[in-house]
Design a protein around this motif. Structure first.
Motif, PDB file in Angstrom:
ATOM      1  N   LEU A 183     129.440  69.758  61.168  1.00  0.00           N
ATOM      2  CA  LEU A 183     130.682  68.998  61.085  1.00  0.00           C
ATOM      3  C   LEU A 183     131.120  68.667  59.662  1.00  0.00           C
ATOM      4  O   LEU A 183     132.295  68.387  59.439  1.00  0.00           O
ATOM      5  CB  LEU A 183     130.548  67.701  61.892  1.00  0.00           C
ATOM      6  N   THR A 184     130.189  68.681  58.689  1.00  0.00           N
ATOM      7  CA  THR A 184     130.570  68.207  57.348  1.00  0.00           C
ATOM      8  C   THR A 184     130.188  69.133  56.206  1.00  0.00           C
ATOM      9  O   THR A 184     130.576  68.878  55.068  1.00  0.00           O
ATOM     10  CB  THR A 184     129.955  66.821  57.067  1.00  0.00           C
ATOM     11  N   GLU A 185     129.437  70.200  56.466  1.00  0.00           N
ATOM     12  CA  GLU A 185     128.991  71.037  55.347  1.00  0.00           C
ATOM     13  C   GLU A 185     130.158  71.653  54.593  1.00  0.00           C
ATOM     14  O   GLU A 185     130.145  71.730  53.357  1.00  0.00           O
ATOM     15  CB  GLU A 185     128.054  72.138  55.851  1.00  0.00           C
ATOM     16  N   GLU A 186     131.178  72.107  55.305  1.00  0.00           N
ATOM     17  CA  GLU A 186     132.338  72.692  54.637  1.00  0.00           C
ATOM     18  C   GLU A 186     132.962  71.701  53.661  1.00  0.00           C
ATOM     19  O   GLU A 186     133.382  72.066  52.557  1.00  0.00           O
ATOM     20  CB  GLU A 186     133.381  73.117  55.680  1.00  0.00           C
ATOM     21  N   ASN A 187     133.008  70.432  54.061  1.00  0.00           N
ATOM     22  CA  ASN A 187     133.614  69.429  53.203  1.00  0.00           C
ATOM     23  C   ASN A 187     132.794  69.189  51.937  1.00  0.00           C
ATOM     24  O   ASN A 187     133.338  68.836  50.887  1.00  0.00           O
ATOM     25  CB  ASN A 187     133.766  68.106  53.970  1.00  0.00           C
ATOM     26  N   ILE A 188     131.466  69.358  52.035  1.00  0.00           N
ATOM     27  CA  ILE A 188     130.605  69.178  50.862  1.00  0.00           C
ATOM     28  C   ILE A 188     130.989  70.177  49.771  1.00  0.00           C
ATOM     29  O   ILE A 188     131.209  69.801  48.605  1.00  0.00           O
ATOM     30  CB  ILE A 188     129.125  69.347  51.253  1.00  0.00           C
ATOM     31  N   PRO A 257     135.498  72.712  62.365  1.00  0.00           N
ATOM     32  CA  PRO A 257     135.010  71.884  63.482  1.00  0.00           C
ATOM     33  C   PRO A 257     135.867  70.647  63.667  1.00  0.00           C
ATOM     34  O   PRO A 257     136.149  69.922  62.709  1.00  0.00           O
ATOM     35  CB  PRO A 257     133.590  71.517  63.044  1.00  0.00           C
ATOM     36  N   GLY A 258     136.308  70.430  64.864  1.00  0.00           N
ATOM     37  CA  GLY A 258     137.171  69.280  65.128  1.00  0.00           C
ATOM     38  C   GLY A 258     137.252  69.012  66.616  1.00  0.00           C
ATOM     39  O   GLY A 258     136.451  69.502  67.383  1.00  0.00           O
ATOM     40  N   SER A 259     138.230  68.239  67.011  1.00  0.00           N
ATOM     41  CA  SER A 259     138.351  67.869  68.414  1.00  0.00           C
ATOM     42  C   SER A 259     139.706  67.223  68.657  1.00  0.00           C
ATOM     43  O   SER A 259     140.408  66.849  67.725  1.00  0.00           O
ATOM     44  CB  SER A 259     137.252  66.869  68.817  1.00  0.00           C
ATOM     45  N   ASN A 260     140.042  67.078  69.932  1.00  0.00           N
ATOM     46  CA  ASN A 260     141.156  66.239  70.369  1.00  0.00           C
ATOM     47  C   ASN A 260     140.604  65.088  71.192  1.00  0.00           C
ATOM     48  O   ASN A 260     139.686  65.277  71.988  1.00  0.00           O
ATOM     49  CB  ASN A 260     142.124  67.015  71.263  1.00  0.00           C
ATOM     50  N   SER A 261     141.156  63.927  70.993  1.00  0.00           N
ATOM     51  CA  SER A 261     140.845  62.794  71.858  1.00  0.00           C
ATOM     52  C   SER A 261     142.080  61.915  71.944  1.00  0.00           C
ATOM     53  O   SER A 261     142.759  61.691  70.939  1.00  0.00           O
ATOM     54  CB  SER A 261     139.661  61.996  71.293  1.00  0.00           C
ATOM     55  N   PHE A 262     142.377  61.454  73.140  1.00  0.00           N
ATOM     56  CA  PHE A 262     143.520  60.553  73.298  1.00  0.00           C
ATOM     57  C   PHE A 262     143.298  59.710  74.540  1.00  0.00           C
ATOM     58  O   PHE A 262     142.525  60.068  75.439  1.00  0.00           O
ATOM     59  CB  PHE A 262     144.849  61.314  73.357  1.00  0.00           C
ATOM     60  N   ALA A 263     143.954  58.574  74.567  1.00  0.00           N
ATOM     61  CA  ALA A 263     143.759  57.630  75.668  1.00  0.00           C
ATOM     62  C   ALA A 263     145.037  56.856  75.907  1.00  0.00           C
ATOM     63  O   ALA A 263     145.846  56.654  74.997  1.00  0.00           O
ATOM     64  CB  ALA A 263     142.609  56.671  75.354  1.00  0.00           C
ATOM     65  N   VAL A 264     145.203  56.420  77.155  1.00  0.00           N
ATOM     66  CA  VAL A 264     146.288  55.506  77.502  1.00  0.00           C
ATOM     67  C   VAL A 264     145.664  54.290  78.173  1.00  0.00           C
ATOM     68  O   VAL A 264     144.631  54.388  78.836  1.00  0.00           O
ATOM     69  CB  VAL A 264     147.329  56.160  78.430  1.00  0.00           C
ATOM     70  N   SER A 265     146.285  53.152  77.970  1.00  0.00           N
ATOM     71  CA  SER A 265     145.753  51.922  78.552  1.00  0.00           C
ATOM     72  C   SER A 265     146.049  51.870  80.044  1.00  0.00           C
ATOM     73  O   SER A 265     146.862  52.635  80.571  1.00  0.00           O
ATOM     74  CB  SER A 265     146.355  50.706  77.851  1.00  0.00           C
ATOM     75  N   ASP A 278     138.384  66.800  74.095  1.00  0.00           N
ATOM     76  CA  ASP A 278     137.889  68.176  74.004  1.00  0.00           C
ATOM     77  C   ASP A 278     137.436  68.408  72.573  1.00  0.00           C
ATOM     78  O   ASP A 278     138.208  68.312  71.637  1.00  0.00           O
ATOM     79  CB  ASP A 278     138.933  69.205  74.460  1.00  0.00           C
ATOM     80  N   MET A 279     136.130  68.682  72.423  1.00  0.00           N
ATOM     81  CA  MET A 279     135.509  68.830  71.111  1.00  0.00           C
ATOM     82  C   MET A 279     135.443  70.306  70.738  1.00  0.00           C
ATOM     83  O   MET A 279     134.922  71.115  71.497  1.00  0.00           O
ATOM     84  CB  MET A 279     134.118  68.187  71.118  1.00  0.00           C
ATOM     85  N   HIS A 280     135.976  70.643  69.564  1.00  0.00           N
ATOM     86  CA  HIS A 280     136.125  72.036  69.159  1.00  0.00           C
ATOM     87  C   HIS A 280     134.968  72.459  68.258  1.00  0.00           C
ATOM     88  O   HIS A 280     134.730  71.861  67.213  1.00  0.00           O
ATOM     89  CB  HIS A 280     137.451  72.227  68.422  1.00  0.00           C
ATOM     90  N   LEU A 281     134.283  73.499  68.690  1.00  0.00           N
ATOM     91  CA  LEU A 281     133.142  74.040  67.954  1.00  0.00           C
ATOM     92  C   LEU A 281     133.113  75.555  68.112  1.00  0.00           C
ATOM     93  O   LEU A 281     133.841  76.118  68.934  1.00  0.00           O
ATOM     94  CB  LEU A 281     131.827  73.448  68.495  1.00  0.00           C
ATOM     95  N   THR A 282     132.264  76.201  67.326  1.00  0.00           N
ATOM     96  CA  THR A 282     131.988  77.605  67.583  1.00  0.00           C
ATOM     97  C   THR A 282     131.347  77.733  68.956  1.00  0.00           C
ATOM     98  O   THR A 282     130.431  76.981  69.302  1.00  0.00           O
ATOM     99  CB  THR A 282     131.043  78.167  66.503  1.00  0.00           C
ATOM    100  N   ALA A 504     143.063  63.857  66.211  1.00  0.00           N
ATOM    101  CA  ALA A 504     142.903  65.314  66.233  1.00  0.00           C
ATOM    102  C   ALA A 504     142.514  65.842  64.853  1.00  0.00           C
ATOM    103  O   ALA A 504     143.076  66.831  64.384  1.00  0.00           O
ATOM    104  CB  ALA A 504     144.188  65.979  66.737  1.00  0.00           C
ATOM    105  N   ASN A 505     141.574  65.137  64.182  1.00  0.00           N
ATOM    106  CA  ASN A 505     140.983  65.595  62.919  1.00  0.00           C
ATOM    107  C   ASN A 505     141.899  65.524  61.716  1.00  0.00           C
ATOM    108  O   ASN A 505     141.519  65.938  60.623  1.00  0.00           O
ATOM    109  CB  ASN A 505     140.456  67.039  63.042  1.00  0.00           C
TER     110      ASN A 505
END
Length: 794
Positions: A183-188, A257-265, A278-282, A504-505
């Motif tokens: 999740l973070t190596e690319e950012n390094i 690497p990223g994801s979508n997450s959302f919520a409604v009350s 939905d978590m996005h990965l290889t 969404a990242n």
């Protein structure tokens, strides 16, 4: 003649018998490594019986007398279904793949071993609280019992002719470290490229390329911003540079690497909040996640049971995302900045010393041995400083030490397990900052309708006297990291007035909070914007409505690019055949990344070609000092492109183009020629290019007929990066879930790649077809089809 025929018949029959017996032997070996699905197994260490049920998809329900027994049972099940994948993850993080795969994996181990993650995992164990150590002990015991109970070792070890190595407590920490790397190596390493840019480019150019905010952003906490201005010709004139510096190289753009997450009350639903994730990965076979349900009693209330459904990560005794009947929680990668490079001054008189915060100090030298299968071992000498290992050089060859949250022992823990017993969203958000995971956006909702967002994971508290985006000198007093950011200083939203949350990242905050979080390579906000706008398009939601957002593959970002390509072709003063062919192909444009769309493939390819041509122009000045330099991920690349296309500054036009219209036309011509060579412009649609390549880790080393048996089918897939339905051939949603806590029976869950890692298991590839088609699978496990019981061995 008859004797010759008899001889031929003999050899044919003998060959067939040998083949049949060989196939039988292979089948028996494979069957010997199948998990146990029925009956009983007696295990030392259990305090009471644990039931294990599997539904039609292989979803595992574990029910027992206490959480430690379930940890042991979870380890048993994980090992039998997924031990090889667990082994790969611990070895990936530790830099120990060559011991399994030989010389072909040495390059990976050389890169990973300087982090010394196995030693750091041991340090983590020294500071974990007793209850978390007990979980790891029970889980480790179960893993080794499950592995030992197999008649034959897991089939990948048969193929590689190796033996599995017993699980240790630090291996579970290494699996968590593997997610840090993912999740973070690319950012390094992104910051190393930024440093090269900062040193070679004028300040106005650097600020223009690295701007943090743009019109495509949809942050949860927003403040006004102003766009960076175009750099003046006095600072940079690309037209005067040597054309040899303008290389046609791949551009690091959007797959991350990223994801979508959302919520409604609950006010917008049926009383309870609804949480989508939905978590996005290889993507791989089997999937990285494992569908799990845990049921055990609350020791404080005899009539109460904890009931948690979600996904576990084989290698770790925890539910990563899911619902516990009271709350449902989700994660997306934050892409904040949680690593820094420290410039190291070596003593000219004694190369074994460096300048630290307290003056000259000795470098701590550690020898690490890389074990290589069927080849001599390699020894690495690693230098450690007070800030971290020395593993890179700056643009001027100054040694760099890495300060990274993952390298600190109190950055990793199992506190995520506490979510299993939390009963409301506010409580969950309160403990999230203390989770020992890579920093994530955390969205949670509860059965009473409340929703919350914050950041989960440890964030460094930086001093304000240095630029965290590039390497810095930390020797001045009070410079660098000053412990961890106080959880009270984390950004947080609880029951926002809009009654909606999304992530969404991309950039989620602004102003001072953005400075606390930092920019580790945020995604363009187009995906988050599309989700946000869909959430605001209606006032009541069901799980079906939320799923429709997850599966949305409208190409809103590419609408302008479709118009640009169309107008570019119309203005071309030529009757060339490729122009007419492209015009014809664009006629099926429907504004979606649908698998059968020819036009989408063309417009997408055109956008990338223009992006590559224009942005690589800014890499040219850097290549004067560093010939192989490539641009890092630029969060606002789309914004930068359109500023240039609309203002068409001559001094920022890469040579040999005479004007911007020529650049746009030449890019169109180039993609037309490429597509003709690749099978034709109108003959290939997006689904052909975006066909699934979801493979088993070993399939590339095996004959095609075996690989086809192990891999998932090459289905044409809709979707792409800058839309909610993120999809490429081997990257995308590693799961999709939607659930309202307390109403789990109405939720759904899909994942690719299947549940089991054994190709003869009935659960190999299970559920994959539904993930491809978008057909919802119930969130809760179905009726039990296979049942077994683990009992204590006295």
């Amino acid at each position: 003649m008859q004797s010759t025929l008899r001889l031929i018949r003999y050899f044919l029959i003998t060959g067939l018998l040998i083949t049949a017996f060989s196939m039988l032997a292979v089948t028996l070996l494979l069957r010997g490594s199948l998990p146990q699905y029925d009956g009983k197994a007696a295990l030392p260490g259990l305090t009471a019986a644990v039931s294990i049920e599997r539904d039609a998809l292989g979803t595992v329900t574990l029910q027992g007398a206490n959480r430690l027994d379930l940890a042991q049972a979870m380890g048993y099940v994980h090992a039998q279904e997924r031990f090889f994948e667990m082994d790969l993850m611990r070895r990936q993080a530790a830099g120990e793949l060559a011991e399994l795969f030989g010389a072909g994996a040495v390059a990976h181990d050389r890169k990973a071993r300087p982090f010394r993650m196995r030693a750091r995992a041991a340090a983590v164990l020294q500071q974990l609280p007793a209850e978390q150590l007990q979980l790891l002990d029970a889980y480790r015991t179960g893993v080794n019992q499950g592995l030992g109970a197999l008649t034959v070792r897991p089939f990948p070890y048969l193929l590689t002719q190796t033996e599995p190595v017993a699980w240790r407590n630090e291996d579970s920490i290494l699996v968590i470290y593997a997610m840090f790397f993912t999740l973070t190596e690319e950012n390094i390493y992104r910051e190393l490229a930024l440093s090269h840019m900062r040193a070679a480019l004028p300040e106005s150019v650097y600020q223009f390329l690295t701007q943090n905010a743009g019109v495509w952003d949809a942050p949860l906490i927003d403040e006004p911003f102003s766009l960076a201005q175009l750099p003046p010709a006095t600072d940079l004139n690309l037209q005067t540079l040597d054309e040899q510096l303008f290389q046609d190289v791949h551009l690091n753009t959007e797959e991350s690497p990223g994801s979508n997450s959302f919520a409604v009350s609950g006010a917008l639903a049926d009383g309870a909040a609804i949480v989508a994730n939905d978590m996005h990965l290889t993507l791989r076979v089997p999937n990285v996640w494992f569908r799990s349900r845990l049921i055990y009693p609350d020791t404080a209330a005899t009539d109460k049971m904890y009931d948690i459904t979600g996904i576990s990560l084989p290698g770790v005794p925890a539910i990563v995302t899911g619902s516990n009947r009271h709350i449902a929680w989700s994660f997306t990668n934050s892409h904040g900045d949680f690593s820094d490079w420290v410039r190291i001054q070596i003593d000219d008189r004694d190369k074994s010393h460096y300048l630290g915060t307290d003056g000259w100090q000795p470098l701590q030298t550690v020898q690490e041995t890389i074990r290589v299968r069927n080849a001599p071992d390699e020894t690495l000498s690693i230098s450690e400083t007070e800030w971290g290992p020395v593993i890179a050089q700056d643009h001027d060859n100054t040694p760099l030490a890495l300060a990274w949250t993952a390298l600190l022992p109190d950055a990793v823990n199992l506190q995520l397990v506490e979510l299993e017993t939390i009963t409301n969203a506010a409580q969950a958000a309160e403990i999230a900052p203390k989770f020992g995971i890579p920093v994530q956006n955390f969205i949670v909702g509860d059965r009473d309708g409340n929703i919350s967002w914050t950041l989960a994971g440890r964030i460094p508290a930086r001093s304000p006297d240095y630029d965290a985006q590039i390497p810095a000198d930390w020797t001045p007093p009070d410079t660098g990291w000053q412990g961890w950011l106080d959880p009270d200083d984390y950004p947080e939203l609880h029951n926002p007035p809009s009654k909606r949350l999304w992530s969404a990242n991309s950039r989620t905050v602004s102003g001072e909070q953005l400075e606390l979080l930092g920019n580790g390579g945020f995604d363009l906000g187009a995906r988050a914007l599309q989700i946000r706008d869909r959430l605001f398009a209606q006032e009541q939601f069901s799980t079906d409505d939320m799923q429709a957002i997850q599966l949305d593959y409208r190409a809103l970002l590419l609408a302008r690019w479709h118009q640009l390509l169309h107008s570019t072709l119309e203005s071309a003063n030529s009757n060339a055949a490729w122009i007419g062919t492209l015009k014809t192909a664009l006629s099926d444009w429907n504004g979606e990344a649908s698998a059968d769309s020819v036009a989408y493939r063309i417009v997408r390819t055109y956008r990338y070609e223009v992006m590559k041509t224009v942005l690589n122009g800014f890499a040219a000045p850097v290549r004067r000092q560093h010939a192989d330099f490539e641009l890092p991920r630029l969060s606002q690349a789309e914004l930068i492109l359109w500023q240039l296309i609309e203002q068409h500054p001559q001094h920022l036009l890469p040579p040999p183009f005479k004007n911007w219209q020529e650049l746009l036309q030449r890019c169109a011509q180039k993609i037309a020629q490429q597509m003709q060579q690749d099978g034709g412009i109108t003959e290939r649609n997006w689904g052909m290019q975006n066909a699934a390549r979801i493979k088993h880790p070993l399939s590339q080393k095996l004959p095609a007929w075996i690989s086809q048996w192990l891999d998932m089918p090459p289905d044409p897939l809709p979707g792409d990066h800058n839309m909610p339905r993120v999809q490429s051939p081997n990257f995308g949603a590693s799961q999709r879930s939607i659930v309202a806590p307390g109403q789990e029976e109405l939720g759904y869950f899909d994942m690719p790649g299947g549940q089991s890692g054994h190709p003869l298991s009935p659960y190999y590839g299970s559920g994959h077809a539904n993930w491809v088609s978008g057909k919802p699978t119930p969130f809760l496990p179905g009726a039990a089809e296979r049942q077994m019981k683990l009992i204590p061995r006295r």
